[in-house]
Design a protein around this motif. Structure first.
Motif, PDB file in Angstrom:
ATOM      1  N   GLY A  11       0.800  -1.220   0.000  1.00  0.00           N
ATOM      2  CA  GLY A  11       0.000   0.000   0.000  1.00  0.00           C
ATOM      3  C   GLY A  11       0.829   1.264   0.000  1.00  0.00           C
ATOM      4  N   ALA A  12       0.702   2.073  -1.064  1.00  0.00           N
ATOM      5  CA  ALA A  12       1.389   3.370  -1.148  1.00  0.00           C
ATOM      6  C   ALA A  12       0.407   4.496  -0.855  1.00  0.00           C
ATOM      7  CB  ALA A  12       2.039   3.548  -2.514  1.00  0.00           C
ATOM      8  N   GLY A  13      -0.301   4.375   0.273  1.00  0.00           N
ATOM      9  CA  GLY A  13      -1.109   5.485   0.783  1.00  0.00           C
ATOM     10  C   GLY A  13      -0.241   6.283   1.758  1.00  0.00           C
ATOM     11  N   GLY A 174     -22.939   9.809   6.700  1.00  0.00           N
ATOM     12  CA  GLY A 174     -21.829   9.619   5.770  1.00  0.00           C
ATOM     13  C   GLY A 174     -21.486  10.968   5.167  1.00  0.00           C
ATOM     14  N   ILE A 175     -20.478  10.961   4.324  1.00  0.00           N
ATOM     15  CA  ILE A 175     -19.956  12.231   3.818  1.00  0.00           C
ATOM     16  C   ILE A 175     -19.725  12.149   2.316  1.00  0.00           C
ATOM     17  CG2 ILE A 175     -17.652  13.276   3.741  1.00  0.00           C
ATOM     18  CD1 ILE A 175     -18.310  14.537   6.083  1.00  0.00           C
ATOM     19  N   ILE A 176     -20.186  13.174   1.611  1.00  0.00           N
ATOM     20  CA  ILE A 176     -19.781  13.330   0.208  1.00  0.00           C
ATOM     21  C   ILE A 176     -18.558  14.229   0.230  1.00  0.00           C
ATOM     22  CG2 ILE A 176     -20.370  14.277  -2.054  1.00  0.00           C
ATOM     23  CD1 ILE A 176     -23.346  13.870  -1.278  1.00  0.00           C
ATOM     24  N   VAL A 278      -0.457  -1.158   9.822  1.00  0.00           N
ATOM     25  CA  VAL A 278      -0.203   0.269  10.079  1.00  0.00           C
ATOM     26  C   VAL A 278      -1.204   1.137   9.309  1.00  0.00           C
ATOM     27  CG1 VAL A 278       1.560   2.091  10.110  1.00  0.00           C
ATOM     28  CG2 VAL A 278       2.272  -0.306  10.198  1.00  0.00           C
ATOM     29  N   GLY A 279      -1.811   2.103   9.997  1.00  0.00           N
ATOM     30  CA  GLY A 279      -2.717   3.035   9.330  1.00  0.00           C
ATOM     31  C   GLY A 279      -4.164   2.574   9.435  1.00  0.00           C
ATOM     32  N   ASP A 280      -4.980   2.925   8.441  1.00  0.00           N
ATOM     33  CA  ASP A 280      -6.404   2.576   8.479  1.00  0.00           C
ATOM     34  C   ASP A 280      -6.632   1.077   8.589  1.00  0.00           C
ATOM     35  OD1 ASP A 280      -7.274   5.161   8.355  1.00  0.00           O
ATOM     36  OD2 ASP A 280      -8.447   4.913   6.508  1.00  0.00           O
ATOM     37  N   GLY A 292      -7.251  10.661  11.066  1.00  0.00           N
ATOM     38  CA  GLY A 292      -6.946   9.297  10.580  1.00  0.00           C
ATOM     39  C   GLY A 292      -5.580   9.229   9.940  1.00  0.00           C
ATOM     40  N   ALA A 293      -5.303  10.145   9.029  1.00  0.00           N
ATOM     41  CA  ALA A 293      -3.988  10.136   8.372  1.00  0.00           C
ATOM     42  C   ALA A 293      -2.915  10.625   9.342  1.00  0.00           C
ATOM     43  CB  ALA A 293      -4.018  11.019   7.122  1.00  0.00           C
ATOM     44  N   GLY A 294      -3.280  11.581  10.215  1.00  0.00           N
ATOM     45  CA  GLY A 294      -2.323  12.063  11.217  1.00  0.00           C
ATOM     46  C   GLY A 294      -1.830  10.907  12.080  1.00  0.00           C
TER      47      GLY A 294
HETATM   48  P1  FAD Z   1      -5.209   4.481   2.509  1.00  0.00           P
HETATM   49  O1  FAD Z   1      -5.169   5.960   2.360  1.00  0.00           O
HETATM   50  O2  FAD Z   1      -6.508   3.780   2.299  1.00  0.00           O
HETATM   51  O3  FAD Z   1      -4.115   3.861   1.545  1.00  0.00           O
HETATM   52  C1  FAD Z   1      -4.036   2.491   1.291  1.00  0.00           C
HETATM   53  C2  FAD Z   1      -3.251   2.293   0.008  1.00  0.00           C
HETATM   54  O4  FAD Z   1      -3.080   0.899  -0.191  1.00  0.00           O
HETATM   55  C3  FAD Z   1      -3.974   2.822  -1.225  1.00  0.00           C
HETATM   56  O5  FAD Z   1      -3.054   3.447  -2.081  1.00  0.00           O
HETATM   57  C4  FAD Z   1      -4.558   1.552  -1.854  1.00  0.00           C
HETATM   58  O6  FAD Z   1      -4.743   1.657  -3.257  1.00  0.00           O
HETATM   59  C5  FAD Z   1      -3.478   0.545  -1.512  1.00  0.00           C
HETATM   60  N1  FAD Z   1      -3.944  -0.842  -1.420  1.00  0.00           N
HETATM   61  C6  FAD Z   1      -5.110  -1.295  -0.894  1.00  0.00           C
HETATM   62  N2  FAD Z   1      -5.157  -2.635  -0.947  1.00  0.00           N
HETATM   63  C7  FAD Z   1      -3.990  -3.038  -1.509  1.00  0.00           C
HETATM   64  C8  FAD Z   1      -3.443  -4.318  -1.817  1.00  0.00           C
HETATM   65  N3  FAD Z   1      -4.137  -5.434  -1.545  1.00  0.00           N
HETATM   66  N4  FAD Z   1      -2.222  -4.381  -2.377  1.00  0.00           N
HETATM   67  C9  FAD Z   1      -1.508  -3.225  -2.656  1.00  0.00           C
HETATM   68  N5  FAD Z   1      -2.006  -1.991  -2.412  1.00  0.00           N
HETATM   69  C10 FAD Z   1      -3.210  -1.899  -1.815  1.00  0.00           C
HETATM   70  N6  FAD Z   1      -7.469  12.002   8.016  1.00  0.00           N
HETATM   71  C11 FAD Z   1      -6.813  13.131   8.384  1.00  0.00           C
HETATM   72  O7  FAD Z   1      -5.728  13.039   8.993  1.00  0.00           O
HETATM   73  N7  FAD Z   1      -7.320  14.365   8.080  1.00  0.00           N
HETATM   74  C12 FAD Z   1      -8.502  14.518   7.424  1.00  0.00           C
HETATM   75  O8  FAD Z   1      -8.914  15.633   7.135  1.00  0.00           O
HETATM   76  C13 FAD Z   1      -9.229  13.368   7.061  1.00  0.00           C
HETATM   77  N8  FAD Z   1     -10.427  13.476   6.437  1.00  0.00           N
HETATM   78  C14 FAD Z   1     -11.115  12.345   6.115  1.00  0.00           C
HETATM   79  C15 FAD Z   1     -12.377  12.476   5.525  1.00  0.00           C
HETATM   80  C16 FAD Z   1     -13.116  11.324   5.212  1.00  0.00           C
HETATM   81  C17 FAD Z   1     -14.491  11.486   4.658  1.00  0.00           C
HETATM   82  C18 FAD Z   1     -12.570  10.042   5.467  1.00  0.00           C
HETATM   83  C19 FAD Z   1     -13.325   8.791   5.122  1.00  0.00           C
HETATM   84  C20 FAD Z   1     -11.301   9.908   6.039  1.00  0.00           C
HETATM   85  C21 FAD Z   1     -10.571  11.059   6.381  1.00  0.00           C
HETATM   86  N9  FAD Z   1      -9.313  10.975   6.973  1.00  0.00           N
HETATM   87  C22 FAD Z   1      -8.646  12.101   7.367  1.00  0.00           C
HETATM   88  C23 FAD Z   1      -8.710   9.663   7.223  1.00  0.00           C
HETATM   89  C24 FAD Z   1      -7.646   9.347   6.183  1.00  0.00           C
HETATM   90  O9  FAD Z   1      -8.182   9.438   4.882  1.00  0.00           O
HETATM   91  C25 FAD Z   1      -7.111   7.943   6.413  1.00  0.00           C
HETATM   92  O10 FAD Z   1      -6.861   7.737   7.775  1.00  0.00           O
HETATM   93  C26 FAD Z   1      -5.841   7.723   5.608  1.00  0.00           C
HETATM   94  O11 FAD Z   1      -6.106   7.799   4.229  1.00  0.00           O
HETATM   95  C27 FAD Z   1      -5.234   6.373   5.962  1.00  0.00           C
HETATM   96  O12 FAD Z   1      -4.087   6.166   5.200  1.00  0.00           O
HETATM   97  P2  FAD Z   1      -3.621   4.682   4.882  1.00  0.00           P
HETATM   98  O13 FAD Z   1      -2.351   4.835   4.119  1.00  0.00           O
HETATM   99  O14 FAD Z   1      -3.625   3.874   6.123  1.00  0.00           O
HETATM  100  O15 FAD Z   1      -4.744   4.066   3.968  1.00  0.00           O
END
Ligand code: FAD
Ligand code: 3HM
Length: 371
Positions: A11-13, A174-176, A278-280, A292-294
């Motif tokens: 995952g490159a999030g 929910g949120i748009i 790690v992360g979400d 969430g991202a923080g």
């Molecule tokens: P993700 O961002 O989901 O990244 C996961 C990555 O893994 C993606 O690139 C995906 O394509 C990749 N992936 C998935 N499955 C696989 C697989 N099987 N193999 C390889 N790659 C894969 N957080 C904040 O800090 N500030 C905010 O303002 C905020 N606003 C938000 C608003 C909304 C409406 C929502 C729903 C969330 C918000 N968040 C916010 C939370 C934030 O978006 C998440 O906590 C954050 O994106 C988590 O990062 P992550 O890298 O763990 O997961």
């Protein structure tokens, strides 16, 4: 010479890129697998509080993030036309909160991960991992590593392959999320973050967020039960009825936007053997505290630091979870209470309960900001 330790990351999030940069900076060889064919962020805008900014500073992404992000001078809540809270932000001694497009944040983090020497592979889908430290890919390859990170988001395949039990909750709202431009909504109060709520004729909310010179992010909350307001493409009529002052933006949304229901995932433990979640994938939370991202990037950096401080991966994972988890658990719990109660409609409280994570100096991120 000792061999470089190696990490395979799914995952490159935001979590995966922060971990890749932090490990690369500490001499690890790192490979990140992204299932999508491009390195890009999905979604619209994002808020990054001081804790997240400190992590970005520590991984070398801060200047690129700050240049092009928006530093609003104030954060207000207006409910049924009345101003219920007003907080000056981003001035000396005040809370720091930058808002930006997700793509802007993501691009800066990709750059930092590459600068730290990480390899980023696209169209590479993880399907699982083994406790012994192998990442399993959809093409059948098994990639051995000193540590495997499941940074693959809320529907994590890595997590699920390890059969980690999960507590999941969904909420009534929910949120748009949508990005548009700021034409006609610039200067004065239109440079503030404004949390607009309406209780009549129906309950709706728009978190109005300037997110760059020309970018406007709107997080438009509607109850799941309100099928008219939660529909995609966005139906502007119920929104304009509640928030006529935002009509210039609401009338030009076209077919943009997506509706997501708030959800929470909680795990009893964050690692199995040599695999860390790690992360979400470990702690998705409702967005009500914008953390969430923080928390995701804080925990990614914290893991790299724990690996530096201990002799074995097992000891590092234990130290990491013990040190980082209490704040994430608190933030997730508070974000969930706020989502369930809609208490933000009576004004943001700016208290320690809600802003504990924002005030926290993350592990490995105490250095002064680069300028
Ligand atoms: P993700 O961002 O989901 O990244 C996961 C990555 O893994 C993606 O690139 C995906 O394509 C990749 N992936 C998935 N499955 C696989 C697989 N099987 N193999 C390889 N790659 C894969 N957080 C904040 O800090 N500030 C905010 O303002 C905020 N606003 C938000 C608003 C909304 C409406 C929502 C729903 C969330 C918000 N968040 C916010 C939370 C934030 O978006 C998440 O906590 C954050 O994106 C988590 O990062 P992550 O890298 O763990 O997961
Ligand atoms: C940034 C942000 N903050 C709060 C919410 C919410 O309360 O739903 C959504 C957001 O995108």
């Amino acid at each position: 010479m000792t061999k470089k330790r190696h990490a395979e990351i799914a995952g490159a999030g935001f979590a995966g890129l922060a971990a890749a940069a932090a490990l690369g900076q500490r001499g690890w060889s790192v490979r990140v697998h992204e299932m999508n064919s491009e390195l890009r962020a999905f979604g619209a805008g994002i808020f990054i509080w001081d804790n997240g900014l400190r992590v970005l500073n520590a991984i070398g992404a801060y200047l690129d993030v700050r240049n092009g992000a928006f530093a609003a001078p104030a954060y207000e809540t207006r409910t049924d036309g009345k101003c219920l809270s007003f907080q000056a932000i981003n001035g000396p001694g005040q809370y720091r909160l930058l808002t930006m497009t997700r793509q802007h944040l993501h691009a800066a983090m990709v750059k930092a991960a590459l600068a730290a020497g990480a390899e980023l592979v696209t169209s590479s889908e993880a399907v699982g991992a083994t406790p012994e430290g192998e990442l399993l890919l959809a093409d059948g390859s098994r990639l051995p590593a000193d540590i495997v990170l499941g940074c693959d988001g809320v529907r994590s395949r890595v997590r699920d392959s390890l059969a980690i039990p999960q507590e999941r909750n969904k909420y009534k709202d929910g949120i748009i999320r949508v990005l548009t431009d700021r034409t006609g909504l610039k200067g004065g109060e239109w440079d503030h973050v404004i949390d607009f709520w309406a209780h009549s004729p129906r309950t709706l909310r728009i978190l109005y967020t300037p997110s760059g010179e020309n970018d406007l992010y709107m997080a438009m909350m509607a109850p799941v039960a309100d099928t008219e307001a939660s529909s995609i493409p966005i139906n502007p009529a119920p929104w304009i009825e509640c928030f006529p002052q935002l009509a210039p933006a609401l009338t030009r949304l076209g077919d943009r936007g997506r509706y997501d229901v708030y959800e929470t995932t909680k795990l009893p433990y964050w690692s199995v053997g040599r695999v860390a979640i790690v992360g979400d994938s470990a702690h998705a939370m409702p967005p009500t505290l914008a953390q969430g991202a923080g928390c995701a990037i804080t925990n990614a950096l914290g893991l790299a630091v724990a690996l530096e401080e201990t002799d074995t991966v097992e000891a590092a994972l234990e130290l990491w979870e013990k040190r980082e988890r209490p704040l994430t658990d608190h933030t997730q719990r508070r974000a969930a209470e706020i989502a369930a109660s809609r208490v933000l409609a009576s004004g943001m409280k700016w208290d320690d309960e809600g802003l504990r994570a924002a005030r926290h100096i993350p592990t490995g991120a105490a250095m002064p900001f680069v300028d």
